[in-house]
Design a protein around this motif. Structure first.
Motif, PDB file in Angstrom:
ATOM      1  N   TRP A  74       0.878  -1.179   0.053  1.00  0.00           N
ATOM      2  CA  TRP A  74       0.064   0.003   0.122  1.00  0.00           C
ATOM      3  C   TRP A  74       0.824   1.237  -0.024  1.00  0.00           C
ATOM      4  O   TRP A  74       0.619   2.284  -0.627  1.00  0.00           O
ATOM      5  N   ILE A  75       1.869   1.254   0.935  1.00  0.00           N
ATOM      6  CA  ILE A  75       2.808   2.507   0.705  1.00  0.00           C
ATOM      7  C   ILE A  75       3.399   2.718  -0.598  1.00  0.00           C
ATOM      8  O   ILE A  75       3.517   3.795  -1.031  1.00  0.00           O
ATOM      9  N   ARG A  76       3.985   1.650  -1.223  1.00  0.00           N
ATOM     10  CA  ARG A  76       4.439   1.543  -2.675  1.00  0.00           C
ATOM     11  C   ARG A  76       3.654   2.478  -3.457  1.00  0.00           C
ATOM     12  O   ARG A  76       3.807   3.146  -4.257  1.00  0.00           O
ATOM     13  N   LYS A  77       2.299   1.846  -3.557  1.00  0.00           N
ATOM     14  CA  LYS A  77       1.364   2.216  -4.330  1.00  0.00           C
ATOM     15  C   LYS A  77       1.101   3.626  -4.144  1.00  0.00           C
ATOM     16  O   LYS A  77       0.875   4.484  -5.165  1.00  0.00           O
ATOM     17  N   GLU A  78       1.186   4.222  -3.076  1.00  0.00           N
ATOM     18  CA  GLU A  78       0.614   5.554  -2.934  1.00  0.00           C
ATOM     19  C   GLU A  78       1.939   6.479  -3.127  1.00  0.00           C
ATOM     20  O   GLU A  78       1.593   7.567  -3.390  1.00  0.00           O
ATOM     21  N   LEU A  79       3.073   5.991  -2.999  1.00  0.00           N
ATOM     22  CA  LEU A  79       4.092   7.147  -3.191  1.00  0.00           C
ATOM     23  C   LEU A  79       4.389   6.913  -4.786  1.00  0.00           C
ATOM     24  O   LEU A  79       4.751   8.036  -5.208  1.00  0.00           O
ATOM     25  N   ARG A  80       3.871   5.931  -5.529  1.00  0.00           N
ATOM     26  CA  ARG A  80       3.706   5.965  -6.813  1.00  0.00           C
ATOM     27  C   ARG A  80       2.580   7.319  -7.467  1.00  0.00           C
ATOM     28  O   ARG A  80       3.150   7.902  -8.328  1.00  0.00           O
ATOM     29  N   LYS A  81       1.801   7.310  -6.490  1.00  0.00           N
ATOM     30  CA  LYS A  81       0.762   8.318  -6.745  1.00  0.00           C
ATOM     31  C   LYS A  81       1.432   9.648  -6.355  1.00  0.00           C
ATOM     32  O   LYS A  81       1.050  10.661  -7.329  1.00  0.00           O
ATOM     33  N   PHE A  82       2.328   9.523  -5.404  1.00  0.00           N
ATOM     34  CA  PHE A  82       2.962  11.060  -5.194  1.00  0.00           C
ATOM     35  C   PHE A  82       3.570  11.355  -6.283  1.00  0.00           C
ATOM     36  O   PHE A  82       3.602  12.581  -6.675  1.00  0.00           O
ATOM     37  N   ALA A  83       4.404  10.555  -6.697  1.00  0.00           N
ATOM     38  CA  ALA A  83       5.102  10.877  -8.048  1.00  0.00           C
ATOM     39  C   ALA A  83       4.623  11.158  -9.058  1.00  0.00           C
ATOM     40  O   ALA A  83       5.153  12.333  -9.943  1.00  0.00           O
ATOM     41  N   LEU A  84       3.296  10.793  -9.515  1.00  0.00           N
ATOM     42  CA  LEU A  84       2.584  10.933 -10.554  1.00  0.00           C
ATOM     43  C   LEU A  84       2.076  12.435 -10.730  1.00  0.00           C
ATOM     44  O   LEU A  84       1.909  13.285 -11.428  1.00  0.00           O
ATOM     45  N   GLN A  85       1.591  12.930  -9.079  1.00  0.00           N
ATOM     46  CA  GLN A  85       1.182  14.133  -9.001  1.00  0.00           C
ATOM     47  C   GLN A  85       2.313  15.392  -9.277  1.00  0.00           C
ATOM     48  O   GLN A  85       1.905  16.271  -9.499  1.00  0.00           O
ATOM     49  N   ASP A  86       3.402  14.813  -9.249  1.00  0.00           N
ATOM     50  CA  ASP A  86       4.511  15.877  -9.223  1.00  0.00           C
ATOM     51  C   ASP A  86       4.876  16.107 -10.832  1.00  0.00           C
ATOM     52  O   ASP A  86       5.749  17.079 -11.252  1.00  0.00           O
TER      53      ASP A  86
END
Length: 263
Positions: free
Chosen positions: A243-255
């Motif tokens: 779950w942490i990895r999935k959300e961190l990927r979303k963080f990267a996409l938002q940037d």
């Protein structure tokens, strides 16, 4: 009379009397835990504080119960702090407007008690600010492992507070210990931790801070019994790694430029 005063003073300074300590702990060496984050949380019903920890320059892990169910929440994350009441030159402050609580978090039982906060701009890595690694699947901690916890929470079961970072060593307990006290203790997603002698513990305000075992963040301060300091339940970080990895990927996409915003 003088002897009586001296005896009284000595009694007040005993570790189990809670004199200026994080219930059996001690003041941390300034900036020896550069991953520590202090969360100042304001909402319509008042102010509170929690701990957290930096896992990469744009992400802090903490406990979901720190903000879940609160209205109009405003979070300030401070990195690089030792004395949180001072404006130390090492400090970096972030007004956080994006965080993600685990979708299956349940408030009544603190199940899935984990939250990820996005820092924008990213933290500047310095001697006083750096991230801590998460464990790999081969690094599961077992009963008897001595781990470390730090925080700016209360230093006794009453209302004693601290402005400086405190720390304490606690042992991982067998799952059976927490099974005995907690109806909704789940072996896979939680870690049972504490001092069987009832002299050392985390307390209010330490929630969200990391359980550090062998130099890695294995747990997140979650909950315990209101009456007692033993045992404590920590969120098991390893269980939530997908779950942490999935959300961190979303963080990267938002940037990314022109990327769609997420809900």
């Amino acid at each position: 009379m003088l002897l009586l005063l001296l005896l009284t003073s000595a009694f007040l300074l005993l570790p189990w009397a809670g004199a200026g300590r994080i219930i059996g702990g001690w003041e941390a060496k300034p900036h020896s835990r550069p991953y520590m984050a202090h969360l100042s949380i304001r909402n319509v019903s008042g102010n509170s504080r929690c701990g957290g920890f930096l896992i990469r320059p744009d992400a802090v892990l903490s406990a979901a119960h720190c903000v879940a169910g609160k209205r109009k929440v405003n979070i300030t994350v401070t990195l690089g702090a030792h004395n949180i009441s001072k404006n130390e030159r090492s400090q970096q402050k972030f007004h956080v407007d994006h965080w993600v609580i685990h979708p299956n978090y349940t408030k009544n039982h603190h199940v899935n008690d984990i939250m990820l906060l996005k820092l924008k701009p990213r933290a500047k890595l310095t001697k006083e600010v750096s991230y801590i690694l998460l464990p790999s699947h081969k690094e599961r901690v077992g009963p008897g492992t001595t781990c470390e916890v730090a925080g700016w929470g209360r230093t006794s079961q009453t209302k004693n507070k601290t402005s400086v970072l405190m720390e304490v060593n606690l042992k991982v307990q067998s799952n059976e210990v927490c099974d005995k006290y907690f109806k909704n203790y789940f072996h896979q997603s939680m870690v049972c931790v504490g001092d069987a002698n009832h002299k050392k513990s985390t307390w209010k305000g330490d929630s969200g801070g990391p359980l550090v075992c062998n130099g890695k963040a294995h747990g997140i301060v979650s909950y315990g019994r209101k009456c007692c300091i033993f045992p404590k339940v920590f969120t098991r970080v390893l269980y939530f790694e997908p779950w942490i990895r999935k959300e961190l990927r979303k963080f990267a996409l938002q940037d990314l430029p022109d990327s769609p915003s997420s809900d």
